[in-house]
Design a protein around this motif. Sequence first.
Motif, PDB file in Angstrom:
ATOM      1  N   THR A 165       0.833  -1.201   0.000  1.00 30.63           N
ATOM      2  CA  THR A 165       0.000   0.000   0.000  1.00 30.63           C
ATOM      3  C   THR A 165       0.869   1.253   0.000  1.00 30.63           C
ATOM      4  N   LYS A 166       1.933   1.232   0.763  1.00 32.01           N
ATOM      5  CA  LYS A 166       2.880   2.359   0.775  1.00 32.01           C
ATOM      6  C   LYS A 166       3.507   2.559  -0.604  1.00 32.01           C
ATOM      7  N   GLU A 167       3.879   1.447  -1.246  1.00 34.35           N
ATOM      8  CA  GLU A 167       4.478   1.522  -2.580  1.00 34.35           C
ATOM      9  C   GLU A 167       3.497   2.125  -3.572  1.00 34.35           C
ATOM     10  N   LEU A 168       2.233   1.741  -3.454  1.00 30.22           N
ATOM     11  CA  LEU A 168       1.219   2.274  -4.370  1.00 30.22           C
ATOM     12  C   LEU A 168       1.050   3.779  -4.173  1.00 30.22           C
ATOM     13  N   ILE A 169       0.931   4.203  -2.939  1.00 28.83           N
ATOM     14  CA  ILE A 169       0.768   5.626  -2.648  1.00 28.83           C
ATOM     15  C   ILE A 169       1.950   6.421  -3.203  1.00 28.83           C
ATOM     16  N   ALA A 170       3.162   5.902  -2.986  1.00 33.52           N
ATOM     17  CA  ALA A 170       4.362   6.588  -3.480  1.00 33.52           C
ATOM     18  C   ALA A 170       4.359   6.680  -5.005  1.00 33.52           C
TER      19      ALA A 170
END
Length: 297
Positions: A273-278
């Motif tokens: 999820t963090k990777e997607l947001i970034a």
Amino acid sequence: MIKKIIAFCVLSAAVVSCKKEATVSEAKSVKITQTESKEDQYKPIDTACSSTNKTDDYITSLQWYRTKIDKEISENSPEQNDRVYEDYLKVREKYTECLNALHTDILDKYVDYHTGEPDTYNLPANVKKIAAELKKEGLEFRVMGEGFTEIHSLPGYYESVFKNKVSPDYNAYISQMAKDNKENYAINGGLQITWEELGDRLIVWENFINKYPKSPLIKSVTDNYYSYLSDYLLGMDSSQVYNSEERKIFDDIRQEYNRIIKMYPNSKTAKKTKELIAAYDAHIPEDQIGEKINLRR
């Protein structure tokens, strides 16, 4: 001489009595054997669908299998019952496919019986009768959306049969599947549960994978997890996560993502999820997002 005659008569009477009792006993034995033979002679219909089979044929066969597995699971170890569950699942799915094929006329019209009130249907007498027969064996007419109806096992059916009678991994799996199947997951490319429910579902299955890495169910669970993760992060046709015009993640979706990251910071779900947001915040083109975050990496 008289004593001898009396003794002979008594002996003869005893012999006759014994013969009568033996005859009655033999008759009872024959009757029981015939009854058992009749039961043993019954064989469930083939799981290959046939146009000659009726609803009663499938219901009777399902009842036969249920009686059979109830006896087996009461005598088996949990590990043996894992196999019983797998086999029973296949048989029920086959019969359910046949019932769906048999009742296409009802399934095509089922949504027309809706009264306009939530989950309320005015079913004709013949459909009510079939619904009652299906319910006896844990089956139901389930409206899938977009005018589509199917015959399915009741969400908690397998849990009612196998709860606490199988291995811990199977027990956890069957229990969670009962919860997942309580309502339709998606209809026509649109999510039917909330994003928060989907996030929580991901964590449950991720925990299963971590707790039971050697479970025979692991492939099925892993595939299921990544399917959910794809929907959660990349969205669906009718449930988007990214506002293309404003070039940002929808506010309510970002709020859900932040919840997962905060509550489960060490989870794979949170990491992806963090990777997607970034990636979205860096304005990477939408058609490249999936490749960029590589869900299975």
